[in-house]
Design a protein around this motif. Structure first.
Motif, mmCIF file in Angstrom:
data_model
loop_
_atom_site.group_PDB
_atom_site.id
_atom_site.type_symbol
_atom_site.label_atom_id
_atom_site.label_comp_id
_atom_site.label_asym_id
_atom_site.label_seq_id
_atom_site.Cartn_x
_atom_site.Cartn_y
_atom_site.Cartn_z
ATOM 1 N N THR A 5 0.845 -1.198 0.000
ATOM 2 C CA THR A 5 0.000 0.000 0.000
ATOM 3 C C THR A 5 0.875 1.242 0.000
ATOM 4 N N ILE A 6 0.229 2.362 -0.330
ATOM 5 C CA ILE A 6 0.949 3.633 -0.342
ATOM 6 C C ILE A 6 1.469 3.969 1.062
ATOM 7 N N PHE A 7 0.754 3.529 2.101
ATOM 8 C CA PHE A 7 1.205 3.838 3.462
ATOM 9 C C PHE A 7 2.478 3.067 3.815
ATOM 10 N N ALA A 8 2.586 1.837 3.338
ATOM 11 C CA ALA A 8 3.815 1.084 3.579
ATOM 12 C C ALA A 8 5.001 1.789 2.920
ATOM 13 N N PHE A 29 1.489 10.967 10.170
ATOM 14 C CA PHE A 29 1.746 11.939 9.105
ATOM 15 C C PHE A 29 0.449 12.646 8.720
ATOM 16 N N ARG A 30 0.597 13.834 8.119
ATOM 17 C CA ARG A 30 -0.586 14.621 7.768
ATOM 18 C C ARG A 30 -1.314 13.993 6.579
ATOM 19 N N ASP A 31 -2.659 13.984 6.693
ATOM 20 C CA ASP A 31 -3.479 13.477 5.594
ATOM 21 C C ASP A 31 -3.331 14.397 4.386
ATOM 22 N N ILE A 32 -3.218 13.824 3.226
ATOM 23 C CA ILE A 32 -2.980 14.593 2.007
ATOM 24 C C ILE A 32 -4.237 15.387 1.600
ATOM 25 N N SER A 33 -5.377 14.999 2.109
ATOM 26 C CA SER A 33 -6.636 15.666 1.774
ATOM 27 C C SER A 33 -7.395 15.967 3.068
ATOM 28 N N PRO A 34 -6.913 16.961 3.839
ATOM 29 C CA PRO A 34 -7.410 17.140 5.208
ATOM 30 C C PRO A 34 -8.892 17.484 5.271
ATOM 31 N N VAL A 38 -6.597 20.263 11.499
ATOM 32 C CA VAL A 38 -5.560 19.256 11.777
ATOM 33 C C VAL A 38 -6.130 17.894 11.407
ATOM 34 N N HIS A 39 -5.467 17.191 10.513
ATOM 35 C CA HIS A 39 -5.898 15.843 10.114
ATOM 36 C C HIS A 39 -4.644 15.011 9.914
ATOM 37 N N ILE A 40 -4.404 14.157 10.884
ATOM 38 C CA ILE A 40 -3.186 13.344 10.913
ATOM 39 C C ILE A 40 -3.589 11.871 10.954
ATOM 40 N N LEU A 41 -2.835 11.035 10.276
ATOM 41 C CA LEU A 41 -3.059 9.594 10.287
ATOM 42 C C LEU A 41 -1.981 8.930 11.140
ATOM 43 N N VAL A 42 -2.393 8.048 12.028
ATOM 44 C CA VAL A 42 -1.455 7.258 12.836
ATOM 45 C C VAL A 42 -1.571 5.817 12.359
ATOM 46 N N GLY A 93 -17.331 0.629 6.379
ATOM 47 C CA GLY A 93 -16.677 1.703 7.131
ATOM 48 C C GLY A 93 -16.096 2.785 6.242
ATOM 49 N N GLY A 94 -16.108 2.547 4.936
ATOM 50 C CA GLY A 94 -15.578 3.551 4.015
ATOM 51 C C GLY A 94 -14.069 3.556 3.919
ATOM 52 N N GLN A 95 -13.423 2.454 4.287
ATOM 53 C CA GLN A 95 -11.958 2.392 4.232
ATOM 54 C C GLN A 95 -11.471 2.372 2.789
ATOM 55 N N GLU A 96 -10.524 3.242 2.487
ATOM 56 C CA GLU A 96 -9.977 3.318 1.123
ATOM 57 C C GLU A 96 -8.579 2.724 1.030
ATOM 58 N N VAL A 97 -7.775 2.941 2.050
ATOM 59 C CA VAL A 97 -6.412 2.419 2.047
ATOM 60 C C VAL A 97 -6.348 1.238 3.025
ATOM 61 N N TYR A 98 -5.985 0.069 2.501
ATOM 62 C CA TYR A 98 -6.011 -1.149 3.312
ATOM 63 C C TYR A 98 -4.684 -1.377 4.025
ATOM 64 N N LEU A 102 -5.458 5.261 11.962
ATOM 65 C CA LEU A 102 -6.334 6.017 12.850
ATOM 66 C C LEU A 102 -6.298 7.473 12.407
ATOM 67 N N HIS A 103 -7.467 8.032 12.105
ATOM 68 C CA HIS A 103 -7.556 9.452 11.766
ATOM 69 C C HIS A 103 -7.609 10.264 13.062
ATOM 70 N N LEU A 104 -6.781 11.292 13.164
ATOM 71 C CA LEU A 104 -6.827 12.265 14.256
ATOM 72 C C LEU A 104 -7.263 13.592 13.644
HETATM 73 P P1 AMP Z 1 -9.710 5.815 4.742
HETATM 74 O O1 AMP Z 1 -10.865 6.265 3.907
HETATM 75 O O2 AMP Z 1 -10.042 5.679 6.200
HETATM 76 O O3 AMP Z 1 -9.028 4.588 4.162
HETATM 77 O O4 AMP Z 1 -8.680 7.017 4.692
HETATM 78 C C1 AMP Z 1 -7.595 7.075 3.826
HETATM 79 C C2 AMP Z 1 -7.002 8.441 3.978
HETATM 80 O O5 AMP Z 1 -5.702 8.424 3.416
HETATM 81 C C3 AMP Z 1 -7.772 9.554 3.259
HETATM 82 O O6 AMP Z 1 -8.173 10.542 4.207
HETATM 83 C C4 AMP Z 1 -6.765 10.089 2.247
HETATM 84 O O7 AMP Z 1 -6.859 11.487 2.080
HETATM 85 C C5 AMP Z 1 -5.444 9.680 2.861
HETATM 86 N N1 AMP Z 1 -4.325 9.516 1.951
HETATM 87 C C6 AMP Z 1 -4.302 8.804 0.792
HETATM 88 N N2 AMP Z 1 -3.083 8.862 0.214
HETATM 89 C C7 AMP Z 1 -2.308 9.624 1.047
HETATM 90 C C8 AMP Z 1 -0.950 10.055 1.030
HETATM 91 N N3 AMP Z 1 -0.117 9.712 0.027
HETATM 92 N N4 AMP Z 1 -0.495 10.818 2.046
HETATM 93 C C9 AMP Z 1 -1.323 11.171 3.050
HETATM 94 N N5 AMP Z 1 -2.606 10.798 3.134
HETATM 95 C C10 AMP Z 1 -3.101 10.043 2.148
#
Ligand code: AMP
Length: 119
Positions: A5-8, A29-34, A38-42, A93-98, A102-104
């Motif tokens: 995944t892109i997160f890895a 790290f900060r979410d790319i589409s906040p 403040v929108h940070i992913l852990v 749950g609307g998960q896009e990245v597998y 955790l969204h903060l």
């Molecule tokens: P989720 O819908 O819970 O899977 O959330 C995935 C989140 O990852 C979304 O809020 C995206 O904006 C974020 N995201 C996707 N690609 C990136 C990236 N390259 N850097 C930071 N955040 C990202």
């Protein structure tokens, strides 16, 4: 390429991200589409696809994710007025990245947890 995944790839430093905290177990790290000021992913550095894939062996790691979220929130000045944490899981749950994350979210009043719920 390490990881599926892109997160890895962010954990591995292969693609850029605005990392606010990283240790041997988690990366924040900060979410790319906040969705908030403040929108940070852990995320765990180890690839776990979803919250539905965790087991007892992950208890310490999941606790560390929450403690990290709390610390990062405090560093971002969110602790006094509060914030929201969200973990989306799989399709409903609307998960896009597998890769478990955790969204903060904070920096303004966030309103109802689920817009339209209970109406
Ligand atoms: P989720 O819908 O819970 O899977 O959330 C995935 C989140 O990852 C979304 O809020 C995206 O904006 C974020 N995201 C996707 N690609 C990136 C990236 N390259 N850097 C930071 N955040 C990202």
């Amino acid at each position: 390429m390490s990881g599926s995944t892109i997160f890895a790839r962010i954990v591995a430093g292969e693609i850029p991200a605005d990392i606010v905290y990283q240790d041997e177990r988690v990366t924040a790290f900060r979410d790319i589409s906040p969705q908030a000021p403040v929108h940070i992913l852990v995320i765990p550095n180890r690839e776990i696809p979803t919250l539905a894939d965790v087991g007892e062996e992950d208890e310490a790691l999941l606790g560390h994710m929450l403690v990290t979220a709390s610390r990062v929130a405090a560093e971002q000045g969110l602790a006094e007025e509060g914030y929201r944490t969200i973990i989306n899981c799989r399709d409903h749950g609307g998960q896009e990245v597998y890769h478990l994350h955790l969204h903060l979210l904070g920096g303004k009043p966030l309103g109802r947890m689920l817009p339209g719920a209970g109406e």
